[in-house]
Design a protein around this motif. Structure first.
Motif, PDB file in Angstrom:
ATOM      1  N   ASP A 149       8.753 -13.005   1.247  1.00 58.50           N
ATOM      2  CA  ASP A 149       7.588 -13.654   1.857  1.00 58.50           C
ATOM      3  C   ASP A 149       6.803 -12.659   2.705  1.00 58.50           C
ATOM      4  O   ASP A 149       5.583 -12.789   2.871  1.00 58.50           O
ATOM      5  CB  ASP A 149       8.031 -14.827   2.726  1.00 58.50           C
ATOM      6  N   TYR A 150       7.524 -11.687   3.281  1.00 62.05           N
ATOM      7  CA  TYR A 150       6.887 -10.595   4.026  1.00 62.05           C
ATOM      8  C   TYR A 150       7.453  -9.282   3.492  1.00 62.05           C
ATOM      9  O   TYR A 150       8.662  -9.162   3.253  1.00 62.05           O
ATOM     10  CB  TYR A 150       7.168 -10.715   5.529  1.00 62.05           C
ATOM     11  N   ILE A 151       6.581  -8.323   3.301  1.00 57.76           N
ATOM     12  CA  ILE A 151       7.009  -7.034   2.769  1.00 57.76           C
ATOM     13  C   ILE A 151       6.373  -5.897   3.571  1.00 57.76           C
ATOM     14  O   ILE A 151       5.375  -6.103   4.283  1.00 57.76           O
ATOM     15  CB  ILE A 151       6.627  -6.868   1.280  1.00 57.76           C
ATOM     16  N   ILE A 152       6.939  -4.720   3.445  1.00 59.99           N
ATOM     17  CA  ILE A 152       6.311  -3.527   4.017  1.00 59.99           C
ATOM     18  C   ILE A 152       4.990  -3.279   3.312  1.00 59.99           C
ATOM     19  O   ILE A 152       4.900  -3.354   2.086  1.00 59.99           O
ATOM     20  CB  ILE A 152       7.240  -2.308   3.839  1.00 59.99           C
ATOM     21  N   ASP A 153       3.936  -2.994   4.079  1.00 57.12           N
ATOM     22  CA  ASP A 153       2.632  -2.751   3.450  1.00 57.12           C
ATOM     23  C   ASP A 153       2.553  -1.338   2.871  1.00 57.12           C
ATOM     24  O   ASP A 153       3.530  -0.576   2.905  1.00 57.12           O
ATOM     25  CB  ASP A 153       1.482  -3.034   4.417  1.00 57.12           C
ATOM     26  N   GLU A 154       1.378  -0.972   2.320  1.00 54.78           N
ATOM     27  CA  GLU A 154       1.254   0.304   1.612  1.00 54.78           C
ATOM     28  C   GLU A 154       1.481   1.515   2.502  1.00 54.78           C
ATOM     29  O   GLU A 154       1.812   2.603   2.001  1.00 54.78           O
ATOM     30  CB  GLU A 154      -0.135   0.425   0.967  1.00 54.78           C
ATOM     31  N   VAL A 155       1.315   1.371   3.783  1.00 52.23           N
ATOM     32  CA  VAL A 155       1.494   2.500   4.702  1.00 52.23           C
ATOM     33  C   VAL A 155       2.964   2.891   4.805  1.00 52.23           C
ATOM     34  O   VAL A 155       3.305   4.060   5.042  1.00 52.23           O
ATOM     35  CB  VAL A 155       0.925   2.157   6.102  1.00 52.23           C
ATOM     36  N   GLY A 156       3.861   1.924   4.587  1.00 55.84           N
ATOM     37  CA  GLY A 156       5.286   2.191   4.735  1.00 55.84           C
ATOM     38  C   GLY A 156       5.744   1.984   6.159  1.00 55.84           C
ATOM     39  O   GLY A 156       4.977   1.537   7.029  1.00 55.84           O
ATOM     40  N   GLY A 157       7.000   2.295   6.431  1.00 55.32           N
ATOM     41  CA  GLY A 157       7.515   2.102   7.779  1.00 55.32           C
ATOM     42  C   GLY A 157       8.880   2.731   7.941  1.00 55.32           C
ATOM     43  O   GLY A 157       9.287   3.582   7.137  1.00 55.32           O
ATOM     44  N   HIS A 215       2.911  -7.935  -3.875  1.00 54.69           N
ATOM     45  CA  HIS A 215       1.965  -7.857  -2.765  1.00 54.69           C
ATOM     46  C   HIS A 215       1.240  -9.187  -2.567  1.00 54.69           C
ATOM     47  O   HIS A 215       0.810  -9.515  -1.457  1.00 54.69           O
ATOM     48  CB  HIS A 215       0.950  -6.737  -3.057  1.00 54.69           C
ATOM     49  N   PHE A 216       1.138  -9.959  -3.658  1.00 52.33           N
ATOM     50  CA  PHE A 216       0.419 -11.232  -3.582  1.00 52.33           C
ATOM     51  C   PHE A 216       1.328 -12.425  -3.875  1.00 52.33           C
ATOM     52  O   PHE A 216       0.874 -13.497  -4.260  1.00 52.33           O
ATOM     53  CB  PHE A 216      -0.766 -11.210  -4.550  1.00 52.33           C
ATOM     54  N   GLY A 217       2.631 -12.245  -3.687  1.00 52.81           N
ATOM     55  CA  GLY A 217       3.552 -13.369  -3.709  1.00 52.81           C
ATOM     56  C   GLY A 217       4.109 -13.760  -5.058  1.00 52.81           C
ATOM     57  O   GLY A 217       4.711 -14.831  -5.193  1.00 52.81           O
ATOM     58  N   ILE A 218       3.944 -12.911  -6.070  1.00 50.06           N
ATOM     59  CA  ILE A 218       4.479 -13.211  -7.402  1.00 50.06           C
ATOM     60  C   ILE A 218       5.542 -12.181  -7.758  1.00 50.06           C
ATOM     61  O   ILE A 218       5.277 -10.977  -7.719  1.00 50.06           O
ATOM     62  CB  ILE A 218       3.367 -13.205  -8.473  1.00 50.06           C
TER      63      ILE A 218
END
Length: 254
Positions: free
Chosen positions: A71-79, A166-169
């Motif tokens: 439901d929540y993921i790391i975005d393209e920037v990373g972490g 990224h869009f929930g699929i």
């Protein structure tokens, strides 16, 4: 059977319990699997919601009580994931992370330092045009890597899987199952950003796919992630000045 998650940036799932074995999948930090067998320093696992099975090494995973949803993921920037003073690692786009940015395993409590992407908002072409452009910019020129799923190397299924997550699929892990999803787009003039295009080889078998990013461009992986033109015939490679992949169908999944 025990449940585990990947606790490194990413790990290769191997066909056999040998360092020289072929990769069958790449797990991202936080992704879950079932442990089917353990022998010596290896574990035989099955990927969550998949028939994919393979071997990983002890020290690459830790036990958990439940699956972390995407439901929540790391975005393209990373972490980064931090557990104590001497356990810090980079984590990549697409890694599933709880909204509270904390993951508790059998051995550690990981704190996540990153912005999270809420995947539950779905996809809207007009609203999410910038998201699509950011995704393209993040992965363009990433090298091809069989079964890869990170900015260090990926294949077409890995690329498309990360985009749709990224869009929930959650896409299946094989091209035939992905092909069965969504609605057909009957005319090339009706394609739009976010559609999936499928291509056939000389034997008529679907063996290639990519993400439509405009009404005449496609993002896909050959030797690297690249942008080429798409038309009624298929993919036109401007470097080679020829059509390289024959179009089979375009599907709309969102």
């Amino acid at each position: 059977m025990a449940l585990g998650i990947c606790v490194l940036s990413s790990i290769s799932v191997l066909e056999t319990a040998k360092f020289s074995s072929n990769r069958v999948y790449e797990l991202l930090f936080g992704e879950a699997f079932t442990i089917l067998e353990r022998k010596k320093s290896w574990a035989f696992i099955q990927i969550q919601d998949s028939e994919i099975q393979g071997w990983i090494m002890d020290g690459q995973y830790e036990f958990v009580e439940e699956v972390i949803p995407a439901d929540y993921i790391i975005d393209e920037v990373g972490g980064y994931a931090v557990a104590g003073e001497n356990k810090t690692m980079q984590i990549y786009h697409g890694s599933p992370i709880p909204e509270n940015k904390s993951i508790v395993t059998s051995e550690d409590n990981y704190k996540i330092l990153s912005d999270l992407r809420d995947t539950q908002e779905g996809y809207d072409e007009e609203r999410d045009r910038e998201q699509l452009e950011n995704f393209v910019a993040s992965y363009l020129n990433t090298p091809f890597s069989y079964k890869g799923r990170t900015i260090h190397g990926l294949d077409n299924i890995g690329l498309c899987g990360l985009f749709y997550r990224h869009f929930g699929i959650e896409l299946p892990k094989d091209i035939e199952s992905i092909l069965s999803l969504g609605d057909s787009v009957d005319f090339i003039s009706e394609i739009r950003g976010g559609d999936l295009a499928f291509f056939i080889n000389d034997n008529g078998e679907v063996d290639h796919l990519g993400i439509v990013i405009s009404d005449e461009e496609i993002l896909h992986v050959v030797e690297k992630v690249r942008i080429d033109s798409i038309d009624n015939e298929g993919i036109y490679n401007h470097d080679l000045q020829q059509t390289t992949h024959k179009l089979r169908i375009v599907k709309r999944l969102m």
